[in-house]
Design a protein around this motif. Sequence first.
Motif, PDB file in Angstrom:
ATOM      1  N   ILE A   1       0.832  -1.205   0.000  1.00  0.00           N
ATOM      2  CA  ILE A   1       0.000   0.000   0.000  1.00  0.00           C
ATOM      3  C   ILE A   1       0.866   1.254   0.000  1.00  0.00           C
ATOM      4  CG2 ILE A   1      -1.648   1.346   1.367  1.00  0.00           C
ATOM      5  CD1 ILE A   1      -2.859  -1.319   2.273  1.00  0.00           C
ATOM      6  N   GLU A   2       1.905   1.270   0.848  1.00  0.00           N
ATOM      7  CA  GLU A   2       2.784   2.438   0.935  1.00  0.00           C
ATOM      8  C   GLU A   2       3.497   2.691  -0.393  1.00  0.00           C
ATOM      9  OE1 GLU A   2       5.437   2.031   4.190  1.00  0.00           O
ATOM     10  OE2 GLU A   2       3.844   1.933   5.686  1.00  0.00           O
ATOM     11  N   ASP A   3       3.956   1.607  -1.037  1.00  0.00           N
ATOM     12  CA  ASP A   3       4.653   1.762  -2.312  1.00  0.00           C
ATOM     13  C   ASP A   3       3.716   2.312  -3.388  1.00  0.00           C
ATOM     14  OD1 ASP A   3       6.990   0.853  -1.228  1.00  0.00           O
ATOM     15  OD2 ASP A   3       6.761  -1.214  -1.933  1.00  0.00           O
ATOM     16  N   ALA A   4       2.453   1.895  -3.345  1.00  0.00           N
ATOM     17  CA  ALA A   4       1.498   2.303  -4.373  1.00  0.00           C
ATOM     18  C   ALA A   4       1.010   3.739  -4.172  1.00  0.00           C
ATOM     19  CB  ALA A   4       0.305   1.353  -4.388  1.00  0.00           C
ATOM     20  N   LEU A   5       0.778   4.126  -2.906  1.00  0.00           N
ATOM     21  CA  LEU A   5       0.147   5.419  -2.622  1.00  0.00           C
ATOM     22  C   LEU A   5       1.130   6.513  -2.239  1.00  0.00           C
ATOM     23  CD1 LEU A   5      -3.036   4.293  -0.647  1.00  0.00           C
ATOM     24  CD2 LEU A   5      -2.814   4.792  -3.078  1.00  0.00           C
ATOM     25  N   GLY A   6       2.311   6.136  -1.760  1.00  0.00           N
ATOM     26  CA  GLY A   6       3.304   7.144  -1.375  1.00  0.00           C
ATOM     27  C   GLY A   6       2.787   8.067  -0.292  1.00  0.00           C
ATOM     28  N   GLU A   7       2.829   9.381  -0.559  1.00  0.00           N
ATOM     29  CA  GLU A   7       2.439  10.366   0.437  1.00  0.00           C
ATOM     30  C   GLU A   7       0.936  10.335   0.730  1.00  0.00           C
ATOM     31  OE1 GLU A   7       3.762  14.125  -0.930  1.00  0.00           O
ATOM     32  OE2 GLU A   7       5.897  13.711  -0.599  1.00  0.00           O
ATOM     33  N   ASP A   8       0.134   9.719  -0.141  1.00  0.00           N
ATOM     34  CA  ASP A   8      -1.303   9.657   0.077  1.00  0.00           C
ATOM     35  C   ASP A   8      -1.703   8.496   0.983  1.00  0.00           C
ATOM     36  OD1 ASP A   8      -1.766  11.851  -1.563  1.00  0.00           O
ATOM     37  OD2 ASP A   8      -1.821  10.610  -3.374  1.00  0.00           O
ATOM     38  N   THR A   9      -0.731   7.752   1.493  1.00  0.00           N
ATOM     39  CA  THR A   9      -1.031   6.609   2.353  1.00  0.00           C
ATOM     40  C   THR A   9      -1.807   7.027   3.588  1.00  0.00           C
ATOM     41  OG1 THR A   9       0.980   5.483   1.619  1.00  0.00           O
ATOM     42  CG2 THR A   9      -0.034   4.669   3.628  1.00  0.00           C
ATOM     43  N   GLU A  10      -1.444   8.182   4.165  1.00  0.00           N
ATOM     44  CA  GLU A  10      -2.111   8.631   5.390  1.00  0.00           C
ATOM     45  C   GLU A  10      -3.600   8.880   5.153  1.00  0.00           C
ATOM     46  OE1 GLU A  10      -1.817  12.216   8.716  1.00  0.00           O
ATOM     47  OE2 GLU A  10      -0.161  11.862   7.330  1.00  0.00           O
ATOM     48  N   ILE A  11      -3.938   9.492   4.009  1.00  0.00           N
ATOM     49  CA  ILE A  11      -5.345   9.733   3.686  1.00  0.00           C
ATOM     50  C   ILE A  11      -6.076   8.407   3.531  1.00  0.00           C
ATOM     51  CG2 ILE A  11      -6.920  10.696   1.963  1.00  0.00           C
ATOM     52  CD1 ILE A  11      -4.823  12.804   1.345  1.00  0.00           C
ATOM     53  N   PHE A  12      -5.430   7.452   2.853  1.00  0.00           N
ATOM     54  CA  PHE A  12      -6.030   6.133   2.668  1.00  0.00           C
ATOM     55  C   PHE A  12      -6.289   5.464   4.022  1.00  0.00           C
ATOM     56  CE2 PHE A  12      -5.291   1.532   2.549  1.00  0.00           C
ATOM     57  CZ  PHE A  12      -6.299   1.126   1.685  1.00  0.00           C
ATOM     58  N   ASN A  13      -5.315   5.553   4.926  1.00  0.00           N
ATOM     59  CA  ASN A  13      -5.467   4.923   6.240  1.00  0.00           C
ATOM     60  C   ASN A  13      -6.593   5.559   7.036  1.00  0.00           C
ATOM     61  OD1 ASN A  13      -3.458   3.019   5.914  1.00  0.00           O
ATOM     62  ND2 ASN A  13      -1.841   4.348   6.723  1.00  0.00           N
ATOM     63  N   THR A  14      -6.768   6.878   6.896  1.00  0.00           N
ATOM     64  CA  THR A  14      -7.856   7.552   7.592  1.00  0.00           C
ATOM     65  C   THR A  14      -9.203   7.035   7.106  1.00  0.00           C
ATOM     66  OG1 THR A  14      -6.536   9.550   7.888  1.00  0.00           O
ATOM     67  CG2 THR A  14      -8.918   9.783   8.088  1.00  0.00           C
ATOM     68  N   ILE A  15      -9.351   6.931   5.790  1.00  0.00           N
ATOM     69  CA  ILE A  15     -10.606   6.445   5.219  1.00  0.00           C
ATOM     70  C   ILE A  15     -10.816   4.979   5.577  1.00  0.00           C
ATOM     71  CG2 ILE A  15     -11.848   6.015   3.075  1.00  0.00           C
ATOM     72  CD1 ILE A  15     -10.406   8.459   1.900  1.00  0.00           C
ATOM     73  N   ARG A  16      -9.750   4.194   5.565  1.00  0.00           N
ATOM     74  CA  ARG A  16      -9.858   2.780   5.904  1.00  0.00           C
ATOM     75  C   ARG A  16     -10.264   2.600   7.361  1.00  0.00           C
ATOM     76  NH1 ARG A  16      -5.016  -1.656   5.580  1.00  0.00           N
ATOM     77  NH2 ARG A  16      -4.023  -0.092   6.888  1.00  0.00           N
ATOM     78  N   MET A  17      -9.681   3.423   8.259  1.00  0.00           N
ATOM     79  CA  MET A  17     -10.048   3.360   9.661  1.00  0.00           C
ATOM     80  C   MET A  17     -11.518   3.727   9.841  1.00  0.00           C
ATOM     81  SD  MET A  17      -9.304   2.771  12.833  1.00  0.00           S
ATOM     82  CE  MET A  17      -7.532   2.769  13.035  1.00  0.00           C
ATOM     83  N   LEU A  18     -11.973   4.743   9.083  1.00  0.00           N
ATOM     84  CA  LEU A  18     -13.375   5.152   9.161  1.00  0.00           C
ATOM     85  C   LEU A  18     -14.291   4.001   8.760  1.00  0.00           C
ATOM     86  CD1 LEU A  18     -15.589   7.330   9.420  1.00  0.00           C
ATOM     87  CD2 LEU A  18     -15.166   7.893   7.017  1.00  0.00           C
ATOM     88  N   LYS A  19     -13.890   3.256   7.747  1.00  0.00           N
ATOM     89  CA  LYS A  19     -14.704   2.147   7.265  1.00  0.00           C
ATOM     90  C   LYS A  19     -14.936   1.106   8.343  1.00  0.00           C
ATOM     91  CE  LYS A  19     -14.681  -1.561   3.794  1.00  0.00           C
ATOM     92  NZ  LYS A  19     -13.917  -2.185   2.697  1.00  0.00           N
ATOM     93  N   HIS A  20     -13.916   0.888   9.171  1.00  0.00           N
ATOM     94  CA  HIS A  20     -14.014  -0.144  10.198  1.00  0.00           C
ATOM     95  C   HIS A  20     -14.301   0.421  11.584  1.00  0.00           C
ATOM     96  CE1 HIS A  20     -12.802  -3.080   7.276  1.00  0.00           C
ATOM     97  NE2 HIS A  20     -11.646  -2.495   7.052  1.00  0.00           N
ATOM     98  N   THR A  21     -14.569   1.754  11.662  1.00  0.00           N
ATOM     99  CA  THR A  21     -14.901   2.358  12.947  1.00  0.00           C
ATOM    100  C   THR A  21     -16.294   1.908  13.367  1.00  0.00           C
ATOM    101  OG1 THR A  21     -13.510   4.289  12.623  1.00  0.00           O
ATOM    102  CG2 THR A  21     -15.339   4.531  14.128  1.00  0.00           C
ATOM    103  N   ARG A  22     -16.390   1.412  14.582  1.00  0.00           N
ATOM    104  CA  ARG A  22     -17.662   0.893  15.051  1.00  0.00           C
ATOM    105  C   ARG A  22     -18.067   1.588  16.331  1.00  0.00           C
ATOM    106  NH1 ARG A  22     -16.904  -5.654  14.181  1.00  0.00           N
ATOM    107  NH2 ARG A  22     -16.185  -5.543  12.041  1.00  0.00           N
ATOM    108  N   GLY A  23     -19.341   1.971  16.397  1.00  0.00           N
ATOM    109  CA  GLY A  23     -19.865   2.524  17.637  1.00  0.00           C
ATOM    110  C   GLY A  23     -19.299   3.887  17.975  1.00  0.00           C
ATOM    111  N   ILE A  24     -19.431   4.247  19.245  1.00  0.00           N
ATOM    112  CA  ILE A  24     -19.011   5.546  19.734  1.00  0.00           C
ATOM    113  C   ILE A  24     -17.499   5.574  19.888  1.00  0.00           C
ATOM    114  CG2 ILE A  24     -19.192   7.135  21.692  1.00  0.00           C
ATOM    115  CD1 ILE A  24     -22.056   6.100  22.070  1.00  0.00           C
ATOM    116  N   GLN A  25     -16.898   6.673  19.445  1.00  0.00           N
ATOM    117  CA  GLN A  25     -15.446   6.793  19.434  1.00  0.00           C
ATOM    118  C   GLN A  25     -14.973   7.862  20.414  1.00  0.00           C
ATOM    119  OE1 GLN A  25     -13.268   4.821  17.211  1.00  0.00           O
ATOM    120  NE2 GLN A  25     -15.213   3.734  17.356  1.00  0.00           N
TER     121      GLN A  25
END
Length: 591
Positions: free
Chosen positions: A557-581
Amino acid sequence: MGQFFKMLFASFLGVCIAICLFILIGFVVLAGIIASMDSSSAAYVPNGNDKVLELSLDGSLNDVANESPFANIFSSDKALSLKDLQTAIDVAKENKNIKGIYIDASGLSAGVANIDALRRSLSDFKESGKFIVAYGDSYTQGCYYLSSVADKIFVNPQGAINLHGLSSDVTFYKGILKKAGIEMLVFKVGTFKGAVEPFMLDKLSDANREQITSYQQSIWTNMVNNIASARNLTPDDVNGFIDNGMMLAAAEKAVELGFVDGVKYRHEAEDYVKELAGIDADKKLKTVGPDKLKRAKKTPAKSKADRIAVVYAEGDIVDSQTASMYGSGNFITENLAEKLADLKKDKKVKAVVLRVNSPGGSGFVSEQIWKQVKDLRNEKKIVVSMGNYAASGGYYISCAADKIISEANTLTGSIGVFSLYPDISGLWNKLDLTSDVVKTNKYSDMGDMSRPMRDDEKALIQSAVERFYDTFLTRCSDGRGMSKEDIDTIAQGRVWTGEQALSIGLVDEIGDLKRAIEVAAELAGLTDYSVKSVAGSDDPISDYIKKQLGDVKSSVIEDALGEDTEIFNTIRMLKHTRGIQARMPYHLDNI
């Protein structure tokens, strides 16, 4: 028929190759585990040839190291352990064969609190009268801050001192979500709870900007004062260096202004180290690394009956299922609650230090861990040691302890909660998708993202979030001996530094992990005790293998996205965020 046998042979060959690869990987993993066990148990004694401890500042500095033999193959960052580095420095201070420390400043990625802790260890080392020399081709801000404690700092003639100050860069997703036909429904409590702002605004709110400015200034003031004191400069000298753009000036300018002691090539810096260590100029500089020197630490011949357990809680707080989806990285799950429950039953353990280094996460998992901290406190003394972050859920799991010890530059507080629900009905309209529902009750389809949420559904969710916030306030009130009203005035999701938190009663003392252990011993009335480290995992082999697969996935993932990895991880975390945070998403960039 001939084609059939060809296909059969090819399939058989493929299966054989797959089995061989699986067996080979199994042997490598097993060998790595055995090697890790051997390296941690084997004694190492520095001899007369090992005269210098070399600290190579290249990689990510965590509380504890990833013991995986594949970690540095599948990950772009080398994992460094604060615990191991401090142990090695302690050994070097006491060992007569170690004459000094040579810092190779490359590219350290670390939080300010952990850098502060390592910097204090180096300052303590200097009390022995031994030398510390630092060299860097070009110093990052974090490397320079750490190296500023050295007796001599050298830089490559073409290098630079990249001091630039602190910044926090926040990416906002509202616009792109709108274009995609997605609306993020936000439910929160806390004026300063900025975790949800990227999904509802296109810039920082005034309240969020205020809190970020406040903790940035607090941390930067501490860093500037420490650099100025170490280099015999003034704070105005340090800030002036930055504001005048000296980070891009010639290296000689840094020498002239007193930020470094000279320009040298690497071999010249090493020759200087050899001279200080009493090594002949024509001989090679022989150094010993922290990985070996940490094993030279003297241990009692017989384990003491009384123990203090140090439990490491590092990473986002998530449920086990979410953690398994990621595979790579540090996470705090329900396993931590189980570990604390086990320690409560362990009669040899008289006190516990919970080392928290977390920006928070799942409110439900935080509640489970809080309960075990509270129950443990009823049986034994428990002290929290805060690392880079102990915010939101990280503070939730800390507040029930007998005492909280924080670094001055720890980011903590952020007492607030939120919940996010995506409404993708606009995207469905763009794609001409439709759906139909058959249900038995009014709220059977609640959470259906393909339709707009009704007002009564929003009211239910907001009520649940407010109830959880009230619970959060209650937990902090009970743990800190303050009224809920007083907690609420300093809560509202606001982030504080450890130094600020001390003044408002959220922590008890400024100090590091070593100080937290001392406090735990004092509270438990212990004078003769041993310290044991406790990992948060119950199944080290399974975790070990999953981590290797996760490291491979993350590397791709890091090799493919480079500097955009952090944005991807934020969206990915949101996808799996469950319940109250209970989560604090912001961090300081470019330390």
